[in-house]
Design a protein around this motif. Structure first.
Motif, mmCIF file in Angstrom:
data_model
loop_
_atom_site.group_PDB
_atom_site.id
_atom_site.type_symbol
_atom_site.label_atom_id
_atom_site.label_comp_id
_atom_site.label_asym_id
_atom_site.label_seq_id
_atom_site.Cartn_x
_atom_site.Cartn_y
_atom_site.Cartn_z
ATOM 1 N N LYS A 71 -17.022 -9.560 7.720
ATOM 2 C CA LYS A 71 -16.696 -10.613 8.717
ATOM 3 C C LYS A 71 -15.373 -11.299 8.680
ATOM 4 N N ILE A 72 -14.830 -11.317 7.252
ATOM 5 C CA ILE A 72 -13.659 -11.879 7.144
ATOM 6 C C ILE A 72 -12.396 -10.826 7.337
ATOM 7 N N TYR A 73 -12.758 -9.533 7.032
ATOM 8 C CA TYR A 73 -11.740 -8.468 7.332
ATOM 9 C C TYR A 73 -11.524 -8.605 8.848
ATOM 10 N N ARG A 74 -12.916 -8.514 9.771
ATOM 11 C CA ARG A 74 -12.567 -8.337 11.004
ATOM 12 C C ARG A 74 -11.555 -9.468 11.651
ATOM 13 N N GLN A 75 -11.344 -10.555 11.141
ATOM 14 C CA GLN A 75 -10.649 -11.788 11.902
ATOM 15 C C GLN A 75 -9.333 -11.798 10.973
ATOM 16 N N SER A 76 -9.054 -11.003 9.968
ATOM 17 C CA SER A 76 -8.012 -10.914 9.058
ATOM 18 C C SER A 76 -6.951 -9.913 9.674
ATOM 19 N N ASP A 77 -5.589 -10.587 9.079
ATOM 20 C CA ASP A 77 -4.349 -9.574 9.478
ATOM 21 C C ASP A 77 -4.192 -8.259 8.330
ATOM 22 N N PHE A 78 -5.325 -7.890 7.615
ATOM 23 C CA PHE A 78 -5.134 -7.046 6.607
ATOM 24 C C PHE A 78 -5.838 -5.685 7.256
ATOM 25 N N ASN A 79 -4.849 -4.433 6.872
ATOM 26 C CA ASN A 79 -5.257 -3.275 7.470
ATOM 27 C C ASN A 79 -6.413 -2.770 6.564
ATOM 28 N N GLY A 80 -6.208 -2.506 5.154
ATOM 29 C CA GLY A 80 -7.140 -2.092 4.503
ATOM 30 C C GLY A 80 -7.114 -2.454 2.869
ATOM 31 N N PHE A 81 -8.316 -2.584 2.307
ATOM 32 C CA PHE A 81 -8.455 -2.926 0.842
ATOM 33 C C PHE A 81 -9.775 -2.538 0.214
ATOM 34 N N THR A 82 -9.787 -2.526 -0.841
ATOM 35 C CA THR A 82 -11.061 -2.434 -1.805
ATOM 36 C C THR A 82 -11.223 -3.428 -2.540
ATOM 37 N N VAL A 83 -12.667 -3.469 -3.005
ATOM 38 C CA VAL A 83 -13.006 -4.541 -4.049
ATOM 39 C C VAL A 83 -13.987 -3.768 -5.048
ATOM 40 N N SER A 84 -14.136 -4.698 -6.217
ATOM 41 C CA SER A 84 -15.033 -4.123 -7.162
ATOM 42 C C SER A 84 -15.545 -5.381 -8.041
ATOM 43 N N ILE A 85 -16.826 -5.270 -8.187
ATOM 44 C CA ILE A 85 -17.326 -6.121 -9.613
ATOM 45 C C ILE A 85 -17.992 -5.272 -10.673
ATOM 46 N N PHE A 113 -1.248 12.755 -4.005
ATOM 47 C CA PHE A 113 -0.780 11.859 -3.087
ATOM 48 C C PHE A 113 -1.419 11.859 -1.607
ATOM 49 N N GLU A 114 -2.286 12.843 -1.404
ATOM 50 C CA GLU A 114 -3.210 13.035 -0.213
ATOM 51 C C GLU A 114 -4.044 11.675 -0.087
ATOM 52 N N ASN A 115 -4.294 11.189 -1.153
ATOM 53 C CA ASN A 115 -5.003 9.997 -1.217
ATOM 54 C C ASN A 115 -4.455 8.594 -0.988
ATOM 55 N N TYR A 116 -2.989 8.613 -1.221
ATOM 56 C CA TYR A 116 -2.419 7.481 -1.279
ATOM 57 C C TYR A 116 -2.365 6.728 -0.036
ATOM 58 N N SER A 117 -2.846 5.489 0.102
ATOM 59 C CA SER A 117 -2.720 4.693 1.044
ATOM 60 C C SER A 117 -1.292 4.462 1.708
ATOM 61 N N LYS A 118 -1.274 4.284 3.044
ATOM 62 C CA LYS A 118 -0.077 3.857 3.661
ATOM 63 C C LYS A 118 -0.052 2.317 3.330
ATOM 64 N N LEU A 119 1.265 1.818 3.065
ATOM 65 C CA LEU A 119 1.523 0.310 2.594
ATOM 66 C C LEU A 119 1.952 -0.381 3.982
ATOM 67 N N TYR A 120 1.699 -1.459 4.307
ATOM 68 C CA TYR A 120 1.955 -2.246 5.573
ATOM 69 C C TYR A 120 2.794 -3.432 5.359
ATOM 70 N N ALA A 121 3.963 -3.777 6.172
ATOM 71 C CA ALA A 121 4.626 -4.870 5.997
ATOM 72 C C ALA A 121 3.850 -6.014 6.742
ATOM 73 N N ASP A 122 2.981 -5.833 7.634
ATOM 74 C CA ASP A 122 2.067 -6.464 8.388
ATOM 75 C C ASP A 122 1.175 -5.584 9.037
ATOM 76 N N LYS A 123 0.401 -6.402 9.797
ATOM 77 C CA LYS A 123 -1.025 -5.705 10.637
ATOM 78 C C LYS A 123 -0.314 -4.365 11.137
ATOM 79 N N LYS A 124 0.746 -4.397 11.816
ATOM 80 C CA LYS A 124 1.341 -3.347 12.736
ATOM 81 C C LYS A 124 2.455 -2.322 11.904
#
Length: 414
Positions: free
Chosen positions: A41-55, A261-272
């Motif tokens: 829910k937070i992701y959908r209204q955020s300006d983030f393209n991708g992330f991962t979390v862990s506990i 390197f094929e598993n490397y995420s693109k990095l973004y200056a902002d949403k676009k």
């Protein structure tokens, strides 16, 4: 008759235990679904393209999930196996490596750094004061980041030619052409030695070594370089041998060549806007490449080490690693508002927050990362993000996700 009664009781007890176990499993799945739902829910209204979390806890990973995309254009999901650089969370590996080198008898934290260096490092305002490895490891060396840290340090990946200066995260930060790469030794010599072409009056602080906490990226890389000279091994090779391989962090490394390197995420200056792929000359202070899966293995090890059950350092080393190294007098100011701030006190390149949390933060172009654990409950959290953000909304969304993990970490453990 008694045997029959005992057998019946054992059967009933076994069925009861299985029911309780099934119920606990259902509850755990329910909690995981709730975490995923709340963060989505937070992701959908955020300006983030991708992330991962862990506990995690001291036994392993309790929850791990990727959200959004590692590549928006090609709709490649961000998963717990996606890799990217994690900025200053990398410094924790420098701390562990120093203590491993001390265990091996290659150096001591209180050794003067000039015992190992091929060039002399001294604060011109304190010519007779010795800078030690411990000073570097606690950010009290008096070495600070001058303008050339940002303008000369960030190097485009080979084959990348387009540079949009508006993508830089700081007015002084520049992405330099791939053919401008130099060695760590040359970079440090240019910056730290009087007369070096990047040596300025801002290279050293007005405080003598050991006196005052002043966060230093260059000081961190200098510590890694001292380790290289003391051990006779490159820093990346030493850490792979003594940290990554023992912990089975198979998808991690310090360079594009050492990871898939094929598993490397693109990095973004902002949403676009997509950032170019880059790396750093001073890679030990912020260039570690990893996934949430691998970094979780490392955090679990740190929690074990805090409880004197670690495997990559001995008990004495872990005690030194986590011991609060500084006093009130070593700080000009201390942040008591942000519990996830590594600048309240420090161990050996690891932050000790005023609230008790232990870990580190990280930030670079297209990168935001957090890795902290709660020593009271032996649970920790990780977040790795591939999108730069600024302003109140970005910060709020980032910490709202972080707080969701906090909300459920105790429930998953129980």
């Amino acid at each position: 008759m008694k045997k029959i009664v005992v057998l019946v009781l054992l059967v009933v007890f076994s069925i009861s235990c299985k029911k309780e176990s099934a119920q606990e499993k259902e509850q755990e799945v329910s909690y995981m679904d709730s975490i995923t739902s709340d963060i989505s829910k937070i992701y959908r209204q955020s300006d983030f393209n991708g992330f991962t979390v862990s506990i995690v806890n001291d036994k392993g990973t309790l929850y791990q999930q990727g959200f959004g995309y590692a590549d928006i254009e090609n709709e490649i999901p961000y998963t717990d196996q996606t890799i990217q650089n994690i900025a200053s969370v990398s410094k924790v590996f420098v701390g562990v490596a120093l203590l491993k080198a001390q265990e091996l008898g290659k150096l001591k934290l209180d050794d003067p750094i000039n015992n190992y260096l091929p060039f002399k490092v001294v604060n011109p305002s304190f010519l007779k004061e010795v800078i030690t490895i411990r000073h570097l490891a606690t950010h009290t060396s008096g070495i600070v980041d001058n303008e050339f840290y940002l303008s000369k340090n960030y190097i485009l990946k080979e084959g990348t030619s387009t540079i949009d200066s508006s993508l830089c995260f700081d007015d002084m930060q520049i992405f330099n052409p791939s053919d401008s790469i130099i060695s760590i030794e040359e970079f440090l010599q240019n910056v730290l030695v009087q007369g070096g072409k990047w040596n300025t009056k801002d290279t050293y602080s007005k405080y003598k070594p050991g006196a005052m906490y002043e966060y230093s990226n260059i000081g961190t890389t200098l510590a890694a370089f001292v380790l290289e000279k003391a051990t006779g091994e490159r820093f990346d090779v030493f850490t792979e041998k003594h940290i990554l391989e023992p912990l089975k962090m198979k998808d991690s490394g310090w360079s594009f060549q050492n990871v898939k390197f094929e598993n490397y995420s693109k990095l973004y200056a902002d949403k676009k806007r997509v950032l170019p792929f880059y790396h750093m000359i001073t890679y030990p202070d912020g260039g570690f490449i990893t996934s949430a899966y691998d970094l979780s293995l490392f955090l679990t090890e740190l929690i074990k080490g805090y409880n004197q059950k670690g495997t990559i350092l001995n008990k004495e080393s872990y005690k030194e690693f986590f011991y609060p190294q500084l006093k009130e007098a070593n700080f000009l100011e201390r942040d008591e508002n942000n519990p996830y701030n590594e600048s309240y006190n420090v161990g050996v390149f690891i932050g000790l927050g005023f609230s008790g949390y232990i870990g580190h933060t990280g930030g670079d172009p297209g990168v935001a990362s957090l890795m902290f654990f709660d020593p009271k409950h032996n649970t920790g959290r990780i977040m790795i993000l591939n999108t730069s953000f600024s302003g109140q909304k970005g910060s709020q969304d980032f910490y709202r996700i972080w707080d969701v993990l906090k909300k459920y970490q105790g429930k998953l453990e129980n």
